[in-house]
Design an enzyme around this catalytic site. Structure first.
Site, mmCIF file in Angstrom:
data_model
loop_
_atom_site.group_PDB
_atom_site.id
_atom_site.type_symbol
_atom_site.label_atom_id
_atom_site.label_comp_id
_atom_site.label_asym_id
_atom_site.label_seq_id
_atom_site.Cartn_x
_atom_site.Cartn_y
_atom_site.Cartn_z
ATOM 1 N N HIS A 56 0.804 -1.307 0.142
ATOM 2 C CA HIS A 56 -0.048 0.080 -0.153
ATOM 3 C C HIS A 56 0.908 1.229 0.015
ATOM 4 O O HIS A 56 1.483 1.360 1.077
ATOM 5 C CB HIS A 56 -0.921 0.122 1.124
ATOM 6 C CG HIS A 56 -2.019 -1.067 1.000
ATOM 7 N ND1 HIS A 56 -3.231 -0.696 1.524
ATOM 8 C CD2 HIS A 56 -2.292 -2.197 0.438
ATOM 9 C CE1 HIS A 56 -4.140 -1.574 1.220
ATOM 10 N NE2 HIS A 56 -3.404 -2.639 0.625
ATOM 11 N N TYR A 87 -9.469 5.902 6.580
ATOM 12 C CA TYR A 87 -9.620 6.240 7.769
ATOM 13 C C TYR A 87 -10.665 7.489 7.931
ATOM 14 O O TYR A 87 -10.251 8.493 7.573
ATOM 15 C CB TYR A 87 -8.258 6.739 8.755
ATOM 16 C CG TYR A 87 -7.348 5.523 8.854
ATOM 17 C CD1 TYR A 87 -6.454 5.214 7.883
ATOM 18 C CD2 TYR A 87 -7.115 5.179 10.431
ATOM 19 C CE1 TYR A 87 -5.408 4.301 8.159
ATOM 20 C CE2 TYR A 87 -6.254 4.127 10.498
ATOM 21 C CZ TYR A 87 -5.281 3.644 9.455
ATOM 22 O OH TYR A 87 -4.330 2.637 9.713
ATOM 23 N N PRO A 119 -5.185 1.045 18.209
ATOM 24 C CA PRO A 119 -4.762 0.536 17.106
ATOM 25 C C PRO A 119 -4.921 1.473 16.209
ATOM 26 O O PRO A 119 -4.350 1.016 14.839
ATOM 27 C CB PRO A 119 -5.838 -0.549 16.755
ATOM 28 C CG PRO A 119 -6.902 -0.169 17.859
ATOM 29 C CD PRO A 119 -6.469 0.514 18.875
ATOM 30 N N LYS A 135 0.329 0.071 14.983
ATOM 31 C CA LYS A 135 1.840 0.136 15.485
ATOM 32 C C LYS A 135 2.064 -1.122 16.438
ATOM 33 O O LYS A 135 3.094 -1.400 16.636
ATOM 34 C CB LYS A 135 2.038 1.509 16.410
ATOM 35 C CG LYS A 135 2.135 2.490 15.478
ATOM 36 C CD LYS A 135 3.432 2.702 14.865
ATOM 37 C CE LYS A 135 3.444 3.809 13.477
ATOM 38 N NZ LYS A 135 3.513 2.996 12.475
ATOM 39 N N TYR A 165 3.817 6.393 9.958
ATOM 40 C CA TYR A 165 2.976 5.442 9.566
ATOM 41 C C TYR A 165 3.841 4.312 8.876
ATOM 42 O O TYR A 165 3.344 3.189 9.386
ATOM 43 C CB TYR A 165 1.697 5.971 8.876
ATOM 44 C CG TYR A 165 0.683 4.942 8.468
ATOM 45 C CD1 TYR A 165 -0.627 5.044 9.149
ATOM 46 C CD2 TYR A 165 0.634 3.604 7.550
ATOM 47 C CE1 TYR A 165 -1.401 4.055 9.245
ATOM 48 C CE2 TYR A 165 -0.400 2.800 7.431
ATOM 49 C CZ TYR A 165 -1.494 2.972 8.398
ATOM 50 O OH TYR A 165 -2.361 1.961 8.176
HETATM 51 P P1 FAD Z 1 0.754 -11.386 21.604
HETATM 52 O O1 FAD Z 1 0.397 -11.390 20.260
HETATM 53 O O2 FAD Z 1 -0.153 -11.252 22.588
HETATM 54 O O3 FAD Z 1 1.298 -12.843 22.009
HETATM 55 C C1 FAD Z 1 1.758 -13.273 23.384
HETATM 56 C C2 FAD Z 1 1.637 -14.762 23.542
HETATM 57 O O4 FAD Z 1 1.739 -14.906 24.799
HETATM 58 C C3 FAD Z 1 0.237 -15.294 23.214
HETATM 59 O O5 FAD Z 1 0.209 -16.268 22.204
HETATM 60 C C4 FAD Z 1 -0.308 -15.574 24.669
HETATM 61 O O6 FAD Z 1 -1.117 -16.864 24.414
HETATM 62 C C5 FAD Z 1 0.911 -16.072 25.156
HETATM 63 N N1 FAD Z 1 0.874 -16.137 26.681
HETATM 64 C C6 FAD Z 1 0.208 -15.238 27.377
HETATM 65 N N2 FAD Z 1 0.239 -15.596 28.751
HETATM 66 C C7 FAD Z 1 1.096 -16.597 28.676
HETATM 67 C C8 FAD Z 1 1.371 -17.592 29.809
HETATM 68 N N3 FAD Z 1 1.291 -17.279 31.248
HETATM 69 N N4 FAD Z 1 2.428 -18.398 29.550
HETATM 70 C C9 FAD Z 1 2.796 -18.801 28.301
HETATM 71 N N5 FAD Z 1 2.123 -18.046 27.069
HETATM 72 C C10 FAD Z 1 1.496 -16.863 27.561
HETATM 73 N N6 FAD Z 1 -2.530 -4.092 16.470
HETATM 74 C C11 FAD Z 1 -2.201 -3.636 15.180
HETATM 75 O O7 FAD Z 1 -1.082 -3.060 14.970
HETATM 76 N N7 FAD Z 1 -3.392 -3.385 14.457
HETATM 77 C C12 FAD Z 1 -4.497 -3.960 14.923
HETATM 78 O O8 FAD Z 1 -5.460 -4.212 14.258
HETATM 79 C C13 FAD Z 1 -4.704 -4.732 16.075
HETATM 80 N N8 FAD Z 1 -5.780 -5.565 16.693
HETATM 81 C C14 FAD Z 1 -5.873 -6.049 17.643
HETATM 82 C C15 FAD Z 1 -6.725 -6.698 18.127
HETATM 83 C C16 FAD Z 1 -6.824 -7.419 19.424
HETATM 84 C C17 FAD Z 1 -8.075 -8.163 19.815
HETATM 85 C C18 FAD Z 1 -5.679 -7.352 20.169
HETATM 86 C C19 FAD Z 1 -5.731 -8.185 21.441
HETATM 87 C C20 FAD Z 1 -4.654 -6.636 19.834
HETATM 88 C C21 FAD Z 1 -4.577 -6.093 18.468
HETATM 89 N N9 FAD Z 1 -3.736 -5.348 18.039
HETATM 90 C C22 FAD Z 1 -3.367 -4.761 16.859
HETATM 91 C C23 FAD Z 1 -2.254 -5.349 18.661
HETATM 92 C C24 FAD Z 1 -1.223 -6.398 18.190
HETATM 93 O O9 FAD Z 1 -1.933 -7.576 18.056
HETATM 94 C C25 FAD Z 1 -0.240 -6.794 19.328
HETATM 95 O O10 FAD Z 1 0.326 -5.572 19.585
HETATM 96 C C26 FAD Z 1 0.609 -7.778 18.850
HETATM 97 O O11 FAD Z 1 -0.099 -8.984 19.160
HETATM 98 C C27 FAD Z 1 1.818 -7.836 19.930
HETATM 99 O O12 FAD Z 1 2.695 -9.234 19.935
HETATM 100 P P2 FAD Z 1 3.150 -10.006 21.185
HETATM 101 O O13 FAD Z 1 3.883 -11.115 20.650
HETATM 102 O O14 FAD Z 1 3.874 -8.849 21.843
HETATM 103 O O15 FAD Z 1 1.882 -10.310 22.044
HETATM 104 C C1 DHB Z 2 -5.921 -2.499 10.484
HETATM 105 C C2 DHB Z 2 -5.791 -2.329 11.690
HETATM 106 C C3 DHB Z 2 -5.393 -1.023 12.170
HETATM 107 O O1 DHB Z 2 -5.245 -0.938 13.431
HETATM 108 C C4 DHB Z 2 -5.134 -0.224 11.286
HETATM 109 O O2 DHB Z 2 -4.675 1.067 11.802
HETATM 110 C C5 DHB Z 2 -5.432 -0.426 9.900
HETATM 111 C C6 DHB Z 2 -5.633 -1.578 9.540
HETATM 112 C C7 DHB Z 2 -6.097 -3.724 9.766
HETATM 113 O O3 DHB Z 2 -6.713 -4.778 10.701
HETATM 114 O O4 DHB Z 2 -6.458 -4.115 8.874
#
Ligand code: FAD
Ligand code: DHB
Length: 393
Positions: A75, A203, A295, A299, A387
């Site tokens: 994009h 957006y 979100p 980021k 971005y």
């Molecule tokens: P996570 O992806 O949360 O991974 C952590 C892992 O640790 C998980 O698999 C979990 O099961 C595991 N875990 C937890 N506790 C334990 C334990 N006690 N023992 C062993 N394992 C454990 N970001 C965006 O940029 N755009 C979005 O649209 C967006 N949408 C999101 C929607 C939701 C519902 C959520 C919750 C987050 C969203 N985010 C989004 C944020 C993004 O997904 C996270 O920033 C990203 O997943 C961070 O990665 P991570 O590996 O730090 O954590």
């Molecule tokens: C998506 C999520 C976001 O938070 C964003 O800013 C743009 C796109 C997505 O899930 O596609």
């Protein structure tokens, strides 16, 4: 009790934990990844979708971008919308860089498959985890499952277990400072079986609330509506969701999102959260375990990748040259980038959402700010460079 030895014990198989394990493997450093959920859960959880230019480069340099390069959607800009009128922010023209739409669960699948084919030790459904002796030279992770305890003895522990994990909460609260802000709204997100009818994201600021048009694949769209945090999904029938999406996203030129079968619905709360520092003894926090962004700026996953990039580089310097300077600087290095992403995510959120209690003055000021970004190359460039991702120092 069964004992295992490794150099780095990693808690969590999300983007942060898996990427860290992969980068460490490339530097010849061993790790064991301990994940509470099963593999299918990790691979199917629909979350983030936009990869910064910086993250794409990191995945390419790490040799795991084959499918991303084939299937990811490049994009070169986004549309900002105000009451149906769109203004494009051309990233490539303003910064020379683009972003890639590629679902988080696809990145997770690619990382799991690479780690397994490299002989990586990933343990899913591992049981109850606790961390021990991380103020000493040889910390350990205990994994309790069905009357058995596995003890993983390691040099360092990486807490990559997301916001609700045990790593951050195992650090004495007196050692941490928490910065937290919740927002009075959430996002209702859907995944729909409908071919995207636009090439780029929208957006949209609307008097009924923010809406986002996004996508995942040539036949799948992803759409979000600003809603109240306590929204009851049972009250949101598919028809009601599509009607609201048409109202908020409908454009002055007649464009409307194409409808399709709703495959998934969910509500995501919005908060800004940072804990400082990201290190306590030999326990290092990375990703959502240390910070959450609303979100709107896309980021979350990108910040998680930046953290583990710095952590992998620091561990490499330690093991290769016995140089601990980067490990000592890990928290400060990450926090400098984290706060810039926090600022940007807060700003995008404030710019685009409807604040239910805003005064008439605040609403006028907000619209003026959006019109300013839509009319000033300098303001648009500032949005674009954040971005697509600030460079990793
Ligand atoms: P996570 O992806 O949360 O991974 C952590 C892992 O640790 C998980 O698999 C979990 O099961 C595991 N875990 C937890 N506790 C334990 C334990 N006690 N023992 C062993 N394992 C454990 N970001 C965006 O940029 N755009 C979005 O649209 C967006 N949408 C999101 C929607 C939701 C519902 C959520 C919750 C987050 C969203 N985010 C989004 C944020 C993004 O997904 C996270 O920033 C990203 O997943 C961070 O990665 P991570 O590996 O730090 O954590
Ligand atoms: C998506 C999520 C976001 O938070 C964003 O800013 C743009 C796109 C997505 O899930 O596609």
């Amino acid at each position: 009790m069964v004992k295992f030895e490794t150099q780095v014990g990693i808690i969590g198989a999300g983007p942060a934990g898996l990427m860290l394990s992969h980068l460490l493997h490339q530097h010849g450093i061993t790790s064991i990844v301990l994940e509470a959920k099963n593999r299918a859960y990790c691979e199917e959880r629909v979350r983030a979708g936009v990869l910064e230019h910086t993250s794409v480069e990191m995945l390419r340099n790490a040799g795991i971008a084959h499918r991303l390069d084939r299937e990811g959607l490049r994009h070169e800009g986004i549309d900002l919308g105000l009451h149906g009128y769109l203004h494009r922010i051309p990233f490539v023209e303003l910064t020379g860089k683009a972003v890639t739409v590629y679902g988080q669960q696809e990145v997770v699948k690619d990382l799991i498959s690479q780690r397994l084919s490299d002989g990586g030790d990933l343990r899913f459904e591992c049981g109850e985890i606790s961390v021990h002796d991380f103020e000493e030279d040889r910390p350990s992770i205990h994994v309790d499952k069905e009357d058995n305890v596995d003890v993983i003895s390691c040099d360092y522990i990486a807490g990559c277990d997301g916001f609700h994990g045990i790593s951050r909460s195992s650090i004495p609260p007196r050692a941490l400072t928490v910065y937290d802000r919740t927002y009075p709204f959430a996002w209702l997100g859907i995944l729909a079986e409908a071919a995207p009818s636009r090439e780029e994201l929208i957006y949209m600021h609307h008097e009924r609330g923010f809406a986002l048009y996004s996508m995942r694949a040539p036949r799948i769209t992803r759409l979000y509506l600003q809603c109240k945090p306590d929204v009851d999904l049972a009250e949101w029938s598919d028809d009601r969701i599509w009607n609201e999406l048409h109202t908020r996203l409908g454009c002055s030129d007649g464009w409307r999102p194409t409808e399709g079968k709703i495959l998934q619905k969910g509500v995501t709360g919005m908060r800004s959260f940072v804990v400082e520092p990201l290190q306590f003894g030999r326990l290092f926090l990375a990703g959502d375990a240390a910070h959450i962004v609303p979100p709107t700026g896309a980021k979350g996953m990108n910040l998680a990748f930046a953290d583990v990039h710095y952590l992998a580089e620091a561990l490499r310097a330690k093991y290769r040259d016995n140089d601990e300077a980067k490990l000592d600087a890990y928290s400060a290095t990450c926090l400098s980038r984290i706060w810039k992403a926090q600022r940007f995510s807060w700003w995008m959120t404030s710019l685009l959402h409807l604040f239910y209690d805003a005064s008439p003055f605040d609403r006028k000021r907000q619209v003026a700010e959006l019109q300013y970004v839509m009319s000033s190359r300098a303001a648009a460039t500032s949005l674009a460079e954040n971005y697509v991702g600030l460079p990793l120092d």
